[in-house]
Design an enzyme around this catalytic site. Structure first.
Site, PDB file in Angstrom:
ATOM      1  N   CYS A  61     -10.457  -0.151   8.046  1.00  0.00           N
ATOM      2  CA  CYS A  61     -10.090   1.235   8.203  1.00  0.00           C
ATOM      3  C   CYS A  61     -10.634   2.455   7.730  1.00  0.00           C
ATOM      4  CB  CYS A  61      -8.657   0.950   8.219  1.00  0.00           C
ATOM      5  SG  CYS A  61      -8.147   1.087   6.433  1.00  0.00           S
ATOM      6  N   GLU A  66       0.911  -1.234   0.176  1.00  0.00           N
ATOM      7  CA  GLU A  66      -0.147  -0.035  -0.020  1.00  0.00           C
ATOM      8  C   GLU A  66       0.951   1.314   0.038  1.00  0.00           C
ATOM      9  OE1 GLU A  66      -3.671  -1.784   2.603  1.00  0.00           O
ATOM     10  OE2 GLU A  66      -2.193  -1.135   3.761  1.00  0.00           O
TER      11      GLU A  66
END
Lengths: 659, 659
Positions: free
Chosen positions: A420, A324
């Site tokens: 998240c 990421e």
């Protein structure tokens, strides 16, 4: 430590959420959605009350930690942070309205937090329940301080909204305990968390409590990061881990954690994008509070690297699904963009902090760009489904098939599959009020950064001032700011002329103001303001054809459409399939009109492009020496943030163009 | 079983390798390279005599199986196939020349094979040494028949080259034994190998021995493939494997193995690309030998799917690194192409077989395209390094960094790191002679498919004919075919006018021939040939601008350059960095000239394009409303197959163009 060059150029302070009430056609419904749908839904999720959803176990973990339930810890090692984000959102919600029922739920869970807290102040359910003797043994991977940070942020928001100190006290006790564990004194750990977060949270805790030791602890974490010998190696050795990484994962490089160099030596944005911008946000905070020019210069270099080399046109950052992370300069693939919603949110956090220091519209431009595009694309119009990954181009057949595109989803996913981004986007929307205005008490300045209909109450130089902003943004460039004063007062109102705007005019009570004297994009109107004075800003908002830098290889020969801060895209639903075949003529023009019934009301762009004429038999020509004829094709572009709210299909932001 | 529609339209037979001697500026040096460098090097590799290289252990495994060494099996489960490919290459080499030393090495290793063969005929070192009681328990994963197939192919090549039957007998005994294990009679396994290969090998074994049972066994495997209940499930159940895949791998879908449907029902090319084209090759063989129209129709549908929807402009196939597989139609990313060298080689195998059946130049066009581009790019000019993966575009900084591009290498890798492609490319080059000509005895026809300088000896209708082909291909379109006959003879010479050629002329002894009467791209010259008759073919070979079908999204707005069968590319070494910024004007023209000193002599293309003018300060504009000015840029394109033989850098096949 070097000092800021110009100490007189004191930074702005963002106006606090409590002083701002949003009343806006675009945002009020979204705020309402968060309050009425998202917050109750997430509370159920935290309590495992969503039928069919994977259990969260978050609240149950706290009960286990408090000794009030029997069973095993369940969930990610950072499960506590979900409660932190939820409580922070609740704090933001309660700062704007009374909601006794919600407040009572929150008070009860705060009581539970208090009971779960250990005698020494420690509060992390994973370690309390599962590994009570292993606290602080794996900062690199286990998010212990990260969870603490989210709970600290929540406690500050809750205190500021309600005035109740209990949660703040709990988290202060925890912070006090953390300060006994970490530090450069003998016997303390010289460590820091693998996921930056506690650093910016400690700054907030300092701001709320006035306790300088929290600021010092934040600075300690920032100063230690990336020093040699490397803390992550030391703790790995203490775990007898040697070369074998935790939980069977490939050993990560230090740069994944932004721990490859001391932070002041970091010149380029590396590693996990969310971690990076959380870290940079704290660095910006500390640059101000310690008057630390070396931190500020590092922030500015990192900023330049992000926005000049590693940012999508939507404000998305982090182009690689693997880790990421940021990759190399100009590596911004559209159909394999990662561009996590949380990363765009984190970019807003950082931009907002930089803006207070530098009063430069570029920071506001990026903050606004991320908000209206890379952040907002993360949530569906009904608030019930979410993108983690925000691609700029999708071919469903390919994205659904290719293994190397498995993270690219063609449609938003329901809340409960996620952990998240949904709570992060909720807390962002619930706290949007604090991004609109800043003030500078010593210079008696009010800065207006964002054009969102709102009412602001503040004091300047001892005078109570109310500002009523009216706007129909982002669809229209006309904004009015009306001042209500008890008595006339001398101060400046600095109005941002956005970077996207080539032509603007400002009047005060109908009198044109000279806007040529901008300071970094802000027109500062200094005068003795009277009750009822009215500033009108008119920004031309034509459709802009946006060209990529030649180094942006993935976009070579393509353009994007932008109007105001809103980036547009083509969807298959409006334009048929094979969007990459469409080419804009060099004199392409677009009409703008507001479609009330579409996506709750958006401005759409219509124009004409060209596409290939495929005739019977042409399927036999995968490659041919004859160019295909082009025929005119009507085009309709919609705001990028609104894509994938209808039938799943192709989408593209970048459109071919003869340039 | 349905029959071929037109039984009179008997297929061609490729002329055997022994009848053809290549004498060609382009190919002779490559053939020499294989003979003098690759074959000896690979022999050392098989014997673990390459210092610093990972051991192959292939020969040692055979010693272990023969009880002539002590130790453990080492290597992949399909390690035996490496010896098969090497011995096949040796067979091809020996068919064109005497080399007593090489033949003696081969004879000795064939003797070893004989000693390793089990009393019942079984011959697979992995199972003999490592799991003697587990033969035929995991056809899906363990390549047992695959290895058998490569050794069978080798035995045929060796027999045809040397006339020695020992190896052929060993493999016939093995095939006889396999026929006792597999079949539809009660007590036999109704199975097939996860990796097709034995099917085409058994056809060759039949052709060499005349034993029809080998053909029948091949047909059994082909007919069983994809039938329900599914053999791979049955054997997995027998292994008590249930849902857990072998060796910790993700369970593969049946289509990975082309076992998702009975082969006659397969309409689209799916799964692992090499496996697919090996399978389709055997299907084409059997369509002929059993006069099976249903197999032929399946082949034709699969062919259309591959070449109309799933083939790169270079003849590369298999666009996904994951499972090395075909994906969805028109999913052909350039910088993430997988396009394994072996898959392009397998496409040649299949194309050659289809060509014998259909006499349609399209098959020869694809065979030639793959040969000069997707195959040849797999080997360096010095023959010492190899690409598995043949991308059509490379940005080194990105390819070296991104995890999702980890298989894309910017430079060829040395032999010893590899296992499958290098020996495959060696055997292809060593056997190239058999791709050039076909004959049809009953119709007294000689077909000329490829233009490669060569001497052909054959008999037509009882007449001995020698054909001397002279060509300076692929750089030049002039080809001559001179016939040497003992006495005049009636037959036809069918000359291919390639699909890439828009304008050709043919003369016989200087007399122009009417070429308008082509049959599927072949001009058939029927006459009573005299000794010394000379056919001259002149093909115009301008630089062609190749346009992609509009469905090829990755190439939208781009063109490729091709001249004759050779696809060109731009390299950074000639054109500077940021190749994607280059755009060709719509009237782009290129000059061709032969550079003797470059890559052993190649024709290069020079022309002029445009590129963006980046000025000081432009680094501050990642996105801008102002298009960049363009300046003229000289361009130089080199053959794609020759890329990455100089300084590593960017490369692109597809170039932007205003279309």
């Amino acid at each position: 430590m070097s000092k800021l060059e110009n100490k007189l150029n004191l930074p702005l302070k963002a106006v606090s959420l409590k002083q701002v009430t949003i009343q806006d056609d675009f945002w009020s419904s979204r705020e309402k959605n968060v309050i009425e749908t998202v917050v109750p839904y997430q509370w159920k999720a935290l309590n495992d009350e969503i039928p069919g959803a994977e259990p969260s176990h978050t609240i149950e973990n706290f009960r286990l930690a408090a000794g009030e339930a029997e069973g095993e810890y369940y969930g990610m090692v950072f499960q506590d942070s979900d409660l932190g984000k939820w409580l922070e959102t609740v704090g933001f919600v309660l700062s704007g309205r009374r909601d006794p029922e919600l407040e009572s739920i929150a008070d009860n869970v705060i009581d539970l937090l208090g009971r779960a807290q250990q005698p020494d102040g420690y509060l992390n359910t994973y370690y309390i329940v599962k590994e009570p003797n292993a606290r602080w043994t794996n900062l690199r991977d286990n998010h212990e301080l990260y969870c603490a940070g989210h709970l600290m942020e929540a406690s500050v928001a809750y205190y500021e909204a309600t005035g109740k100190r209990k949660f703040l006290n709990i988290m202060s006790r925890y912070a006090d305990y953390i300060a006994t564990v970490f530090g450069d004194e003998p016997g303390k750990k010289r460590g820091y968390d693998g996921h930056p977060e506690v650093e910016l949270a400690l700054v907030k805790l300092y701001q709320a409590t006035g306790e300088r030791k929290y600021l010092d602890l934040s600075k300690f974490f920032i100063d230690e990061r990336g020093q040699k010998p490397h803390f992550f190696d030391q703790e790995a050795n203490e775990r007898d881990e040697s070369e074998v990484p935790a939980r069977g994962k490939k050993k990560r490089e230090y740069d994944y954690f932004q721990a490859h160099l001391p932070v002041r030596e970091q010149k380029t944005a590396e590693g996990h994008a969310v971690r990076a911008v959380y870290l940079y946000s704290a660095m910006a905070d500390l640059a101000v509070d310690y008057n630390d020019d070396s931190l500020l210069q590092a922030c500015k270099q990192l900023w330049n690297d992000v926005v000049r080399r590693k940012m999508y046109v939507t404000g998305g950052i982090g182009s690689s699904e693997y880790e990421e992370r940021f990759t190399v300069p100009f590596d911004l693939p559209n159909n394999r963009a990662y561009t996590e919603t949380c990363a765009a949110i984190g970019l807003m956090f950082w931009a907002q902090r930089m803006l207070q220091i530098e009063k430069d519209r570029e920071y506001a431009d990026v903050m606004e760009l991320a908000l209206y595009n890379g952040v907002l694309s993360g949530i569906s119009l009904d608030g019930k489904s979410y993108f983690y990954v925000n691609p700029l181009e999708v071919w469903p057949a390919t994205a659904n098939f290719r293994h190397d595109m498995s993270t690219v989803k063609v449609t938003r996913q329901p809340w409960f599959g996620c952990a998240c981004c949904p709570p992060n986007i909720a807390r962002l929307i619930a706290s949007l009020g604090q991004y609109i205005y800043s003030k500078n008490d010593s210079d008696r300045e009010l800065y207006v950064h964002l054009y969102i209909g709102s009412k602001l109450e503040l004091e300047i130089d001892g005078h109570r001032v109310q500002v009523t902003q009216q706007a129909n943004y982002p669809w229209n460039g006309q904004v009015s700011l009306e001042l209500t004063l008890e008595q006339s007062a001398d101060f400046a109102v600095a109005v941002r002329v956005p970077g996207w705007c080539r032509n603007a005019a400002i009047t005060v009570n109908g009198q044109e103001t000279d806007i040529s004297q901008q300071e970094k994009g802000y027109v500062k109107i200094q005068r003795t303001w009277q009750n009822g004075d009215r500033i009108e800003l008119v920004m031309d908002m034509p459709v802009e054809i946006v060209h990529p830098h030649p180094n942006l290889r993935e976009n070579a020969g393509k353009v994007a459409l932008q109007r105001g801060p809103v980036v547009y895209c083509l969807e298959e639903e409006d334009n048929g399939p094979n969007l990459q075949d469409i080419v804009l003529p060099s004199d392409a023009e677009f009409d703008v009109h507001f479609e009330k019934g579409l996506f709750g009301g958006v401005s759409v762009l219509t124009g004409s492009g060209l596409r290939s004429e495929v005739q019977a038999g042409d399927e036999h020509k995968l490659y041919t020496t004859q160019a295909f004829d082009k025929v005119a094709a009507p085009l309709k572009a919609i705001p990028y943030f609104a894509w994938s709210n209808r039938t799943p299909g192709e989408m593209t932001v970048w459109i071919r163009n003869h340039n």
